[in-house]
Write a protein that holds these residues in place. Structure first.
Motif, PDB file in Angstrom:
ATOM      1  N   VAL A   1       0.756  -1.154  -0.006  1.00 17.02           N
ATOM      2  CA  VAL A   1       0.060  -0.145   0.049  1.00 17.02           C
ATOM      3  C   VAL A   1       0.753   1.333  -0.021  1.00 17.02           C
ATOM      4  CG1 VAL A   1      -1.600   1.294   1.234  1.00 17.02           C
ATOM      5  CG2 VAL A   1      -1.990  -1.079   1.043  1.00 17.02           C
ATOM      6  N   ALA A   2       2.046   1.200   0.766  1.00  8.39           N
ATOM      7  CA  ALA A   2       2.716   2.370   0.879  1.00  8.39           C
ATOM      8  C   ALA A   2       3.609   2.771  -0.386  1.00  8.39           C
ATOM      9  CB  ALA A   2       3.839   2.173   2.260  1.00  8.39           C
ATOM     10  N   GLU A   3       3.824   1.586  -1.186  1.00 10.67           N
ATOM     11  CA  GLU A   3       4.716   1.581  -2.111  1.00 10.67           C
ATOM     12  C   GLU A   3       3.806   2.741  -3.296  1.00 10.67           C
ATOM     13  OE1 GLU A   3       6.783  -1.923  -5.117  1.00 10.67           O
ATOM     14  OE2 GLU A   3       4.528  -2.228  -4.701  1.00 10.67           O
ATOM     15  N   ARG A   4       2.557   2.764  -3.045  1.00  6.89           N
ATOM     16  CA  ARG A   4       1.835   3.748  -3.985  1.00  6.89           C
ATOM     17  C   ARG A   4       1.763   5.182  -3.391  1.00  6.89           C
ATOM     18  NH1 ARG A   4      -1.035  -1.297  -3.904  1.00  6.89           N
ATOM     19  NH2 ARG A   4      -2.822  -0.202  -2.445  1.00  6.89           N
ATOM     20  N   THR A   5       2.344   5.517  -2.433  1.00  7.20           N
ATOM     21  CA  THR A   5       2.507   6.936  -1.934  1.00  7.20           C
ATOM     22  C   THR A   5       2.499   8.013  -3.072  1.00  7.20           C
ATOM     23  OG1 THR A   5       3.421   5.872   0.097  1.00  7.20           O
ATOM     24  CG2 THR A   5       3.529   8.422  -0.342  1.00  7.20           C
ATOM     25  N   VAL A   6       1.833   8.774  -2.924  1.00  2.18           N
ATOM     26  CA  VAL A   6       2.001  10.009  -4.033  1.00  2.18           C
ATOM     27  C   VAL A   6       2.737  11.101  -3.469  1.00  2.18           C
ATOM     28  CG1 VAL A   6      -0.263   8.998  -5.113  1.00  2.18           C
ATOM     29  CG2 VAL A   6      -0.418  11.099  -3.285  1.00  2.18           C
ATOM     30  N   GLY A   7       2.872  12.278  -4.442  1.00  6.54           N
ATOM     31  CA  GLY A   7       3.578  13.549  -3.886  1.00  6.54           C
ATOM     32  C   GLY A   7       5.082  13.522  -3.264  1.00  6.54           C
ATOM     33  N   LEU A   8       5.934  12.532  -3.987  1.00  3.52           N
ATOM     34  CA  LEU A   8       7.001  12.603  -3.399  1.00  3.52           C
ATOM     35  C   LEU A   8       7.978  13.120  -4.455  1.00  3.52           C
ATOM     36  CD1 LEU A   8       7.115   8.616  -2.414  1.00  3.52           C
ATOM     37  CD2 LEU A   8       6.545  10.693  -0.785  1.00  3.52           C
ATOM     38  N   PHE A   9       9.021  13.802  -3.818  1.00  4.33           N
ATOM     39  CA  PHE A   9       9.939  14.710  -4.730  1.00  4.33           C
ATOM     40  C   PHE A   9      11.270  14.542  -4.143  1.00  4.33           C
ATOM     41  CE2 PHE A   9       5.619  16.534  -5.290  1.00  4.33           C
ATOM     42  CZ  PHE A   9       5.581  16.784  -6.339  1.00  4.33           C
ATOM     43  N   PHE A  10      12.239  14.954  -4.889  1.00  3.59           N
ATOM     44  CA  PHE A  10      13.613  14.928  -4.423  1.00  3.59           C
ATOM     45  C   PHE A  10      14.824  15.669  -5.438  1.00  3.59           C
ATOM     46  CE2 PHE A  10      13.310  11.153  -7.314  1.00  3.59           C
ATOM     47  CZ  PHE A  10      14.442  11.144  -8.112  1.00  3.59           C
ATOM     48  N   SER A  11      15.848  15.875  -4.921  1.00  2.00           N
ATOM     49  CA  SER A  11      16.608  16.360  -5.732  1.00  2.00           C
ATOM     50  C   SER A  11      18.038  15.962  -5.487  1.00  2.00           C
ATOM     51  CB  SER A  11      17.097  17.987  -5.743  1.00  2.00           C
ATOM     52  OG  SER A  11      18.200  18.806  -6.124  1.00  2.00           O
ATOM     53  N   TYR A  12      19.146  15.555  -6.526  1.00  3.19           N
ATOM     54  CA  TYR A  12      20.307  15.070  -6.245  1.00  3.19           C
ATOM     55  C   TYR A  12      21.400  16.128  -5.743  1.00  3.19           C
ATOM     56  CZ  TYR A  12      18.464  11.155  -9.001  1.00  3.19           C
ATOM     57  OH  TYR A  12      17.958  10.082  -9.487  1.00  3.19           O
ATOM     58  N   ASP A  13      20.839  17.450  -5.958  1.00  5.28           N
ATOM     59  CA  ASP A  13      21.909  18.698  -5.801  1.00  5.28           C
ATOM     60  C   ASP A  13      21.663  19.809  -4.921  1.00  5.28           C
ATOM     61  OD1 ASP A  13      23.189  17.838  -8.495  1.00  5.28           O
ATOM     62  OD2 ASP A  13      21.359  18.576  -9.539  1.00  5.28           O
ATOM     63  N   THR A  14      20.426  19.830  -4.343  1.00  9.02           N
ATOM     64  CA  THR A  14      20.027  20.689  -3.391  1.00  9.02           C
ATOM     65  C   THR A  14      19.107  20.266  -2.260  1.00  9.02           C
ATOM     66  OG1 THR A  14      19.294  23.029  -2.876  1.00  9.02           O
ATOM     67  CG2 THR A  14      17.986  21.675  -4.438  1.00  9.02           C
ATOM     68  N   ASN A  15      19.072  21.102  -1.120  1.00 11.23           N
ATOM     69  CA  ASN A  15      18.266  20.239  -0.238  1.00 11.23           C
ATOM     70  C   ASN A  15      16.706  20.874  -0.167  1.00 11.23           C
ATOM     71  OD1 ASN A  15      17.248  19.669   2.418  1.00 11.23           O
ATOM     72  ND2 ASN A  15      19.028  20.001   3.575  1.00 11.23           N
ATOM     73  N   LEU A  16      15.908  20.131  -0.676  1.00 13.89           N
ATOM     74  CA  LEU A  16      14.550  20.383  -0.704  1.00 13.89           C
ATOM     75  C   LEU A  16      13.780  20.482   0.425  1.00 13.89           C
ATOM     76  CD1 LEU A  16      12.799  20.806  -3.129  1.00 13.89           C
ATOM     77  CD2 LEU A  16      12.304  18.547  -3.461  1.00 13.89           C
ATOM     78  N   THR A  17      14.326  19.970   1.587  1.00 17.67           N
ATOM     79  CA  THR A  17      13.665  20.111   2.787  1.00 17.67           C
ATOM     80  C   THR A  17      13.557  21.760   3.385  1.00 17.67           C
ATOM     81  OG1 THR A  17      15.394  19.524   4.073  1.00 17.67           O
ATOM     82  CG2 THR A  17      14.123  17.856   3.383  1.00 17.67           C
ATOM     83  N   LEU A  18      14.688  22.420   2.705  1.00 19.37           N
ATOM     84  CA  LEU A  18      14.838  23.588   3.686  1.00 19.37           C
ATOM     85  C   LEU A  18      14.174  25.013   2.565  1.00 19.37           C
ATOM     86  CD1 LEU A  18      18.360  23.433   4.899  1.00 19.37           C
ATOM     87  CD2 LEU A  18      16.251  22.950   6.043  1.00 19.37           C
TER      88      LEU A  18
END
Length: 596
Positions: free
Chosen positions: A133-150
């Protein structure tokens, strides 16, 4: 342009997954000559290897390209590696590419399961089902270069030493969606493989203002501390962390200038709940009301430490069940209000109704002084800080979705106009509405953002989205709202319990332990009568289906509205009868033992 200093090790941007019968091998293929990551499929032991093992007729690997390692979870008898199979570039954040997770895959390291008891195997299978079920989690984003959490302001304020740290160590833990899943890998010092992932929203657009090109980005960062689904995560926990807490950052780039404005949303910060019982709107219950002032104080103390001054805007009704919650919120905040904490109640439904959202101007008149005083981040074309944001606007309604999104989009629009006047792009009386192309794209930006946040929490797009998208209410928008409201009803009662369990498992709010009772929690109180559940579910589902079908035809013949109301009434009637007879068939979460 604000750039991130080079960290000691870059993240691998492309990887090759070798699936051998006895191990998984993850090989960097982005041009580096680094070691590969080996995970044993029997005991999940991890090590780095310098060479790919030899293949043979009995050891033929399956080979695939993957784009990142999300983390690893241990269940009763096995461990499970989660990787990104597909990605999509959705834009850039301060010059760095941002990717959306399109699909993930769970790789079992459970060969030792054959040595466990039948009961352990059965429980392992149930937990593995939650992972799927969790495998289908939507709305996930990432970056290899910068900190998207800040936010841009926090990135700008990072010291040189912090900028040299691996991205996962720079990350804000609240917004690091895979924080718990990375723990096992962190222990093995695998920094280039550790990909920080954020759940939320990311949209941007470019538009012309005369000869100038403006780039507007909207980022949503969902807090993982009290993450969950609409009916199963309400209010706050005893530490003051609230449900549906999302930080929204609006970034503007034009002529070398960068402006950033941050606001937040989150459930009312005291202990309250709304247990689903097949009624359309279950009753709100305030839990431990005597604890409300203490919990609220903890919540606002945390906000003030992170953001500075706080303006809390409460949009809920003054009457009925919502009124009870609003009164408790106001009384809990009243003792701690000061120059750095201000509370405003604005009865959205009473003042704006369902169509007169332009009356939000009355609210803006009350908060304009706070916005002007606490400002926003502004960097000039040399990267020098001209202004910074000293406070935050915190908005809530009941769900922190529909009314909240309309209100936040209004505030964001006003701040965009202030920023463009400061930079010299807008004249004193010029507004976003003066530029039709900019205005249209801006509305769509916020409508998409609201839909993303809503889908993650409630399972459906936001209500009132037609106003955000088009600047007015429409017949089709009202019909869509009814359709989405019915969808929420179904999901809340028959799907979100399992989804909540999956979220709790994935984010470490529930930790599986072999020392715990191997018997799954009793279904009583959830599926109290398995014999009658299919019948109740079938009748309600059929009613909802026919309601939706009738609504779809209503655009051509308004008589179908009558049939839609009829089928909806039948569905609600069945639900009421079920409840009256004590048969609560709701799909409730079953993981009751929290992590802490």
């Amino acid at each position: 342009m604000m750039e991130r200093a080079e960290s000691c090790q870059k993240l691998y941007t492309r990887l090759r997954l070798w699936e051998f019968p006895d191990e998984y091998l993850i090989e960097p293929t982005d041009g580096s000559s680094a070691s590969s990551l080996s995970i044993n499929r029997v005991d999940a032991s991890i090590k780095l290897v310098d060479a790919i093992p030899e293949c043979s007729s009995v050891r033929v690997p399956k080979i695939q390209t993957i784009f990142g390692v999300v983390g690893m979870l241990k269940l009763v008898a096995g461990s499970y590696l989660i990787v990104i199979m597909e990605r999509e570039c959705v834009g850039s954040y301060l010059g760095h590419p941002i990717f959306k997770v399109v699909s993930m895959k769970i790789l079992p390291c459970d060969h030792s399961l054959k040595d466990h008891s039948a009961e352990q195997k059965r429980v392992e299978s149930e937990f593995y089902g939650l992972l799927r079920v969790a495998e289908r989690t939507v709305g996930l984003f990432f970056s290899y270069d910068t900190n998207l959490t800040l936010s841009a302001q926090r990135l700008n304020d990072l010291g040189d030493e912090s900028k040299m740290l691996p991205l996962w160590r720079q990350a804000e833990p609240r917004f690091l969606w895979n924080n718990y899943m990375l723990e096992v890998l962190i222990d093995h010092k695998l920094d280039p493989f550790l990909l920080p992932v954020v759940q939320g929203s990311f949209h941007n657009f470019q538009a012309a203002i005369g000869k100038d090109i403006i780039d507007v980005t909207l980022i949503g960062r969902r807090c993982s501390r009290r993450n969950g689904t609409r009916m199963w995560r309400r209010g706050a926990d005893p530490d003051g962390y609230v449900a549906n807490f999302v930080e929204t950052e609006q970034i503007v780039q034009i002529n070398g200038y960068i402006a950033s404005f941050v606001q937040v949303r989150g459930s009312m910060p005291f202990l309250w709940e709304q247990i689903v019982d097949l009624t359309y709107k279950p009753k709100f219950e305030i839990v431990k009301p005597e604890e409300a002032p203490r919990v609220a104080e903890r919540h606002f103390l945390d906000l003030r430490k992170k953001y500075g001054a706080v303006l809390a805007i409460d949009l809920v009704n003054t009457t009925g069940d919502e009124g009870r919650l609003s009164a408790k919120f106001a009384s809990s905040v009243e003792p701690i209000q000061n120059d750095d904490l201000r509370y405003i109640h604005f009865d959205f439904h009473k003042i704006c109704g369902h169509v007169h959202f332009e009356r939000l101007a009355f609210l803006y008149d009350q908060i304009a002084d706070f916005l002007e005083k606490n400002g926003y981040l502004l960097l000039n074309d040399k990267g020098e800080k001209m202004k910074e944001q000293h406070g935050i606007v915190r908005t809530n309604c009941i769900d922190c979705l529909d009314r909240t999104n309309v209100t936040q989009s209004m505030i964001g629009r006003k701040m965009l106009e202030l920023q463009l006047r400061r930079i010299g792009i807008f004249a004193a009386e010029e507004t976003v509405s003066s530029h039709p192309n900019l205005d249209e794209k801006y509305k769509i930006l916020w409508a998409n953002h609201g839909d993303d946040v809503s889908i993650q929490y409630s399972g459906t797009p936001a209500l009132k989205g037609d106003f955000v998208r088009f600047g007015k209410r429409t017949i089709q928008g009202i019909l869509n709202d009814f359709y989405n409201a019915l969808g929420r009803y179904y999901l809340n009662n028959f799907a979100d319990g399992t989804k909540q369990d999956a979220i709790d498992l994935l984010q470490g709010h529930y930790i599986v332990s072999v020392s715990r009772d191997m018997t799954p929690p009793s279904q009583k109180g959830g599926l109290e009568s398995m014999a009658n559940f299919p019948a109740a579910l079938g009748v309600v589902s059929l009613g909802l289906f026919l309601t939706i079908l009738s609504l779809g035809q209503a655009r051509y013949d308004l008589r179908h509205l009558f049939f839609a109301a009829l089928w909806a009434a039948i569905s609600m009637g069945v639900a009421a009868v079920v409840k009256a007879n004590g048969r609560i068939f709701c799909n409730r979460p079953r993981l009751h033992k929290p992590r802490r």
